[in-house]
Design a protein around this motif. Structure first.
Motif, PDB file in Angstrom:
ATOM      1  N   GLN A  43       0.827  -1.195   0.000  1.00 29.96           N
ATOM      2  CA  GLN A  43       0.000   0.000   0.000  1.00 29.96           C
ATOM      3  C   GLN A  43       0.873   1.261   0.000  1.00 29.96           C
ATOM      4  O   GLN A  43       2.100   1.184   0.085  1.00 29.96           O
ATOM      5  CB  GLN A  43      -0.917   0.003   1.230  1.00 29.96           C
ATOM      6  CG  GLN A  43      -1.961  -1.100   1.223  1.00 29.96           C
ATOM      7  CD  GLN A  43      -3.047  -0.889   0.170  1.00 29.96           C
ATOM      8  OE1 GLN A  43      -3.191   0.197  -0.394  1.00 29.96           O
ATOM      9  NE2 GLN A  43      -3.805  -1.936  -0.109  1.00 29.96           N
ATOM     10  N   HIS A  44       0.213   2.412  -0.081  1.00 25.20           N
ATOM     11  CA  HIS A  44       0.912   3.692  -0.116  1.00 25.20           C
ATOM     12  C   HIS A  44       0.713   4.438   1.204  1.00 25.20           C
ATOM     13  O   HIS A  44      -0.337   4.324   1.836  1.00 25.20           O
ATOM     14  CB  HIS A  44       0.393   4.556  -1.262  1.00 25.20           C
ATOM     15  CG  HIS A  44       0.282   3.845  -2.564  1.00 25.20           C
ATOM     16  ND1 HIS A  44       1.337   3.163  -3.138  1.00 25.20           N
ATOM     17  CD2 HIS A  44      -0.774   3.672  -3.414  1.00 25.20           C
ATOM     18  CE1 HIS A  44       0.954   2.631  -4.285  1.00 25.20           C
ATOM     19  NE2 HIS A  44      -0.330   2.923  -4.463  1.00 25.20           N
ATOM     20  N   SER A  45       1.703   5.223   1.580  1.00 23.06           N
ATOM     21  CA  SER A  45       1.625   5.970   2.838  1.00 23.06           C
ATOM     22  C   SER A  45       1.860   7.455   2.588  1.00 23.06           C
ATOM     23  O   SER A  45       2.506   7.849   1.612  1.00 23.06           O
ATOM     24  CB  SER A  45       2.654   5.434   3.841  1.00 23.06           C
ATOM     25  OG  SER A  45       3.946   5.445   3.269  1.00 23.06           O
ATOM     26  N   LEU A 133      -0.964   5.055  -8.862  1.00 24.30           N
ATOM     27  CA  LEU A 133      -1.155   4.639  -7.472  1.00 24.30           C
ATOM     28  C   LEU A 133      -2.223   3.556  -7.344  1.00 24.30           C
ATOM     29  O   LEU A 133      -2.074   2.619  -6.556  1.00 24.30           O
ATOM     30  CB  LEU A 133      -1.539   5.845  -6.617  1.00 24.30           C
ATOM     31  CG  LEU A 133      -0.471   6.940  -6.452  1.00 24.30           C
ATOM     32  CD1 LEU A 133      -1.046   8.139  -5.713  1.00 24.30           C
ATOM     33  CD2 LEU A 133       0.755   6.405  -5.722  1.00 24.30           C
ATOM     34  N   ARG A 136      -1.311   0.678 -10.723  1.00 22.29           N
ATOM     35  CA  ARG A 136       0.090   0.450 -11.125  1.00 22.29           C
ATOM     36  C   ARG A 136       0.213   0.388 -12.638  1.00 22.29           C
ATOM     37  O   ARG A 136       0.891  -0.470 -13.203  1.00 22.29           O
ATOM     38  CB  ARG A 136       0.639  -0.852 -10.545  1.00 22.29           C
ATOM     39  CG  ARG A 136       1.256  -0.803  -9.170  1.00 22.29           C
ATOM     40  CD  ARG A 136       0.392  -0.358  -8.101  1.00 22.29           C
ATOM     41  NE  ARG A 136       0.958  -0.662  -6.781  1.00 22.29           N
ATOM     42  CZ  ARG A 136       0.276  -0.587  -5.665  1.00 22.29           C
ATOM     43  NH1 ARG A 136      -1.004  -0.229  -5.694  1.00 22.29           N
ATOM     44  NH2 ARG A 136       0.846  -0.861  -4.507  1.00 22.29           N
ATOM     45  N   GLY A 153       5.047  -0.164  -3.535  1.00 25.07           N
ATOM     46  CA  GLY A 153       4.346   0.841  -2.750  1.00 25.07           C
ATOM     47  C   GLY A 153       5.060   2.172  -2.843  1.00 25.07           C
ATOM     48  O   GLY A 153       6.264   2.235  -3.105  1.00 25.07           O
ATOM     49  N   ALA A 154       4.304   3.243  -2.641  1.00 28.08           N
ATOM     50  CA  ALA A 154       4.878   4.585  -2.667  1.00 28.08           C
ATOM     51  C   ALA A 154       4.801   5.206  -1.276  1.00 28.08           C
ATOM     52  O   ALA A 154       3.806   5.040  -0.568  1.00 28.08           O
ATOM     53  CB  ALA A 154       4.133   5.460  -3.668  1.00 28.08           C
ATOM     54  N   THR A 156       4.704   8.833   0.259  1.00 31.38           N
ATOM     55  CA  THR A 156       4.509  10.215  -0.159  1.00 31.38           C
ATOM     56  C   THR A 156       4.653  11.123   1.053  1.00 31.38           C
ATOM     57  O   THR A 156       4.570  10.672   2.191  1.00 31.38           O
ATOM     58  CB  THR A 156       3.128  10.422  -0.802  1.00 31.38           C
ATOM     59  OG1 THR A 156       2.106  10.306   0.193  1.00 31.38           O
ATOM     60  CG2 THR A 156       2.881   9.386  -1.899  1.00 31.38           C
ATOM     61  N   LEU A 174      -4.285   7.213  -0.462  1.00 29.70           N
ATOM     62  CA  LEU A 174      -3.153   6.944   0.436  1.00 29.70           C
ATOM     63  C   LEU A 174      -3.715   6.307   1.703  1.00 29.70           C
ATOM     64  O   LEU A 174      -4.275   6.991   2.554  1.00 29.70           O
ATOM     65  CB  LEU A 174      -2.408   8.247   0.737  1.00 29.70           C
ATOM     66  CG  LEU A 174      -1.934   9.015  -0.508  1.00 29.70           C
ATOM     67  CD1 LEU A 174      -1.335  10.359  -0.122  1.00 29.70           C
ATOM     68  CD2 LEU A 174      -0.945   8.188  -1.329  1.00 29.70           C
TER      69      LEU A 174
END
Length: 400
Positions: A43-45, A133, A136, A153-154, A156, A174
């Motif tokens: 996942q992204h944060s 995001l 992909r 995952g990104a 940010t 996010l």
């Protein structure tokens, strides 16, 4: 080594990386662990905080520990073109009459990404950034087939909350939102200053292979068992938050299950436990003002000792507010306040937190919240010692 042992080795390495980064970045243990858990969940944060709080440095240091991974980072502005993010036009090919983009070293080929000032994403790049995001994928400028990106995952970062619908669309994607602030404990600040002029020995630097991390994300983490009791607890938490008019989307709740599995995996456990629910304190709020309410509801569900620790944190906040209000008063007045009130209150809070931690540890419950409040107690006590009594900040650590 079989796959189970491989998975255990990967988790062990990731824990070591977390410990090393926590030692390097003061007052950031929970932030570092949450970033690792988020990456494990695929996942992204978002790291939200003012400039100069080591957001970029933490992201680079964490992602730099993944051997064999392609890393990409960018500082966005309202004028950042999509081609700068996903692949510039090949000028040499254009001179030959061919239109193509160069993807190497851009978001399109990255396994991990750091996107600074994410909410300054330009309108032109918005749709491509959302697609990147969410799914992909990247749609080339030429209109060809969508390119599948290897992004795990990104991470940010932003100095402020989003404003406007475009930024809000990114914010919604996010899953994990982590607040960071400036150092609170004067002794940690003194150590930070000393580190700027000293040359310490090179710290340990554990790494993890990209293939091992990928296997963890795609195979090991999804295999972690989610017991019925945890499902019931999540349903109870959702109902409790709804009563306080805090509503998260069904998608957010569903994705949060992967975070719970990642938290258990990181700790080397085959099944999600109540202690893993604490990661949800970074998932279920929209504005920072809602975070304390979410944290209380989560901790009330997870462990009562952590909830009591939060009550102690409130008392510490009040004590610190009193110290702020007394700024400019005489040393005699400040000393009298310390003797009559602050010293006893801080000492009692410290002893109670120590007992709460012992109880939680012996019962196998998470001590993360208690440890955070204990750090807060030390920070407030250090402020009292340095500002009210005039003690040298560099010597405070030994007196706590």
């Amino acid at each position: 080594m079989d796959s189970a042992q491989d998975a255990q080795d990967t988790a062990k390495r990731l824990r070591a990386i977390g410990d090393e980064l926590s030692d390097r970045f003061y007052e950031r243990a929970d932030v570092v662990r949450t970033l690792v858990v988020t990456l494990l969940a695929g996942q992204h944060s978002l790291v939200l905080g003012p400039p100069g709080t080591a957001k970029s440095e933490m992201a680079r240091e964490l992602t730099g520990r993944i051997e064999g991974a392609s890393y990409w980072e960018i500082l966005l502005s309202k004028f950042t073109a999509p081609t700068r993010m996903f692949g510039p036009i090949d000028v040499a090919a254009l001179a030959r009459g061919e239109y193509r983009q160069v993807y190497d070293g851009r978001a399109t080929t990255a396994h991990v990404a750091f996107i600074d000032e994410i909410f300054k994403c330009s309108t032109a790049a918005l749709n491509e950034t959302l697609g990147y995001l969410n799914e992909r994928i990247y749609h080339p400028e030429s209109g060809g087939e969508p390119i599948r990106c290897p992004l795990i995952g990104a991470i940010t970062a932003s100095n402020e909350l989003p404003s406007g619908e475009d930024a809000a669309a990114i914010y919604d994607r996010l899953l994990v939102r982590i607040e960071v602030g400036y150092l609170e404990d004067p002794s940690n600040f003194a150590a930070l200053v000393r580190s700027a002029v000293s040359r310490p020995a090179a710290p340990a630097r554990t790494t993890v292979e990209l293939a091992a991390l990928r296997h963890a994300v795609t195979e090991a983490v999804p295999a972690v068992v989610v017991p019925d009791a945890i499902v019931d607890a999540v349903c109870t938490l959702r109902a409790a938050l709804r009563r306080k008019e805090l509503v998260a989307s069904d998608r957010r709740w569903r994705q949060a299950v992967g975070l719970l599995q990642a938290s258990a995996y990181l700790d080397g456990r085959p099944a999600v436990a109540e202690t893993d629910l604490t990661v949800l304190t970074h998932v279920l709020w929209n504005s920072p003002a809602q975070r304390p309410t979410v944290e209380r509801e989560v901790l009330q569900l997870v462990n009562p000792d952590a909830k009591e620790a939060l009550d102690l944190a409130d008392a510490l906040e009040e004590l610190e507010a009193q110290l702020d209000a007394m700024a400019g008063q005489s040393r005699e007045a400040l000393s009298e306040w310390v003797i009559k009130k602050a010293h006893n209150q801080l000492a009692m809070a410290g002893k109670r937190l120590e007992k709460l931690r012992q109880d939680a540890a012996s019962a196998g419950r998470s001590t993360a919240a208690i440890d955070r409040v204990t750090g807060r107690q030390r920070a407030v006590r250090a402020r009292v010692l340095t500002e009210a009594l005039g003690v040298d900040a560099s010597t405070v650590q030994t007196q706590l």
